[in-house]
Write a protein that holds these residues in place. Structure first.
Motif, PDB file in Angstrom:
ATOM      1  N   MET A   5      -9.619   7.077  22.342  1.00 54.31           N
ATOM      2  CA  MET A   5      -8.720   5.928  22.764  1.00 54.31           C
ATOM      3  C   MET A   5      -8.005   6.766  24.083  1.00 54.31           C
ATOM      4  SD  MET A   5      -5.798   6.080  19.786  1.00 54.31           S
ATOM      5  CE  MET A   5      -5.678   7.698  18.695  1.00 54.31           C
ATOM      6  N   ILE A   7      -4.406   7.023  26.001  1.00 58.64           N
ATOM      7  CA  ILE A   7      -3.144   6.857  25.896  1.00 58.64           C
ATOM      8  C   ILE A   7      -2.575   6.641  27.330  1.00 58.64           C
ATOM      9  CG2 ILE A   7      -0.891   7.849  24.967  1.00 58.64           C
ATOM     10  CD1 ILE A   7      -3.238   7.218  22.907  1.00 58.64           C
ATOM     11  N   ARG A  14      -4.447  -0.274  31.499  1.00 57.21           N
ATOM     12  CA  ARG A  14      -4.453  -1.517  30.550  1.00 57.21           C
ATOM     13  C   ARG A  14      -5.073  -2.628  30.935  1.00 57.21           C
ATOM     14  NH1 ARG A  14       1.270  -3.664  30.611  1.00 57.21           N
ATOM     15  NH2 ARG A  14       0.367  -4.631  32.340  1.00 57.21           N
ATOM     16  N   ASN A  22     -10.212   1.266  23.565  1.00 58.37           N
ATOM     17  CA  ASN A  22      -9.178   1.429  22.984  1.00 58.37           C
ATOM     18  C   ASN A  22      -7.772   2.041  23.701  1.00 58.37           C
ATOM     19  OD1 ASN A  22      -7.221   1.622  21.066  1.00 58.37           O
ATOM     20  ND2 ASN A  22      -8.430   2.956  19.566  1.00 58.37           N
ATOM     21  N   VAL A  24      -3.950   2.390  24.554  1.00 57.15           N
ATOM     22  CA  VAL A  24      -2.467   2.422  24.114  1.00 57.15           C
ATOM     23  C   VAL A  24      -1.665   2.452  25.165  1.00 57.15           C
ATOM     24  CG1 VAL A  24      -1.010   3.431  22.507  1.00 57.15           C
ATOM     25  CG2 VAL A  24      -3.314   3.618  21.882  1.00 57.15           C
ATOM     26  N   TYR A  25      -1.191   1.542  25.307  1.00 51.17           N
ATOM     27  CA  TYR A  25      -0.283   1.437  26.710  1.00 51.17           C
ATOM     28  C   TYR A  25       1.253   1.369  26.185  1.00 51.17           C
ATOM     29  CZ  TYR A  25       2.355  -0.605  30.511  1.00 51.17           C
ATOM     30  OH  TYR A  25       3.437  -0.536  31.543  1.00 51.17           O
ATOM     31  N   GLN A  26       1.980   2.238  26.954  1.00 57.43           N
ATOM     32  CA  GLN A  26       3.270   2.095  26.549  1.00 57.43           C
ATOM     33  C   GLN A  26       4.328   2.410  27.692  1.00 57.43           C
ATOM     34  OE1 GLN A  26       4.017   5.104  22.904  1.00 57.43           O
ATOM     35  NE2 GLN A  26       2.057   5.729  23.692  1.00 57.43           N
ATOM     36  N   ASP A  36       3.604  12.249  23.272  1.00 56.17           N
ATOM     37  CA  ASP A  36       2.671  11.352  22.572  1.00 56.17           C
ATOM     38  C   ASP A  36       1.734  11.958  22.209  1.00 56.17           C
ATOM     39  OD1 ASP A  36       0.634   8.899  22.178  1.00 56.17           O
ATOM     40  OD2 ASP A  36       2.665   8.170  21.606  1.00 56.17           O
ATOM     41  N   ARG A  40      -0.101  13.258  18.686  1.00 58.15           N
ATOM     42  CA  ARG A  40      -1.441  12.688  18.162  1.00 58.15           C
ATOM     43  C   ARG A  40      -2.475  13.943  17.964  1.00 58.15           C
ATOM     44  NH1 ARG A  40      -2.072   7.042  18.952  1.00 58.15           N
ATOM     45  NH2 ARG A  40      -0.335   6.218  20.118  1.00 58.15           N
ATOM     46  N   SER A  65      -2.887   8.730  32.198  1.00 60.58           N
ATOM     47  CA  SER A  65      -3.671   8.387  31.504  1.00 60.58           C
ATOM     48  C   SER A  65      -4.412   9.493  30.622  1.00 60.58           C
ATOM     49  CB  SER A  65      -4.626   7.348  31.868  1.00 60.58           C
ATOM     50  OG  SER A  65      -3.880   6.143  32.238  1.00 60.58           O
ATOM     51  N   GLU A  70     -10.470   9.008  18.306  1.00 58.74           N
ATOM     52  CA  GLU A  70      -9.976   7.964  17.558  1.00 58.74           C
ATOM     53  C   GLU A  70      -9.950   8.594  16.250  1.00 58.74           C
ATOM     54  OE1 GLU A  70     -12.613   4.628  18.012  1.00 58.74           O
ATOM     55  OE2 GLU A  70     -11.329   3.661  19.376  1.00 58.74           O
TER      56      GLU A  70
END
Length: 131
Positions: A5, A7, A14, A22, A24-26, A36, A40, A65, A70
């Motif tokens: 994935m 991040i 995104r 996969n 994961v956008y924040q 983050d 993980r 990024s 996963e």
């Protein structure tokens, strides 16, 4: 999906990769992306791309990024050391958004997208060779 994935806090990543990967956008800071990812890794994900890739210093861009596995397994000690060092390096630099014109942010997003696409190509090639 792909075994990994991404991040990110980069809206271009995104938008371009979100439907095929996969993602994961924040909407968080560069340093918070690093934290983050560290969390993980503590949960058992493996770090798959270097957090300080491309010779882009944390104070030179607001976007990052990072690829992680996963699947969860044993704690990735080497990945944890790398991400902790990146967080420390990030703490030494403060990103100054006031020194850039708004149109430059698209360039920052593109640089980050290009770096992660290179990581994706490498990861996808490696996964194909393992099967």
């Amino acid at each position: 999906m792909n075994g990994y994935m991404i991040i990110t806090n980069n809206p271009m990543v995104r938008d371009k990769l979100g439907e095929t990967h996969n993602v994961v956008y924040q909407e968080i800071s560069y340093e918070d992306i690093l934290k983050d990812v560290r969390d993980r890794i503590h949960e058992g994900h493996t770090l798959l791309s270097h957090p300080l890739s491309g010779s882009v210093k944390p104070n030179e861009t607001p976007y990052k990024s990072i690829m992680v596995s996963e699947k969860k397994g044993a704690v990735d000690a080497q990945g944890l050391a790398i991400i902790e060092n990146a967080i420390q390096a990030c703490g030494k630099f403060a990103f100054r958004s006031d020194k850039y014109k708004p149109e430059v942010y698209g360039d920052f997003q593109l640089i980050d997208l290009t770096l992660i696409e290179s990581g994706i190509t490498s990861a996808d090639t490696q996964m194909w060779s393992e099967h």
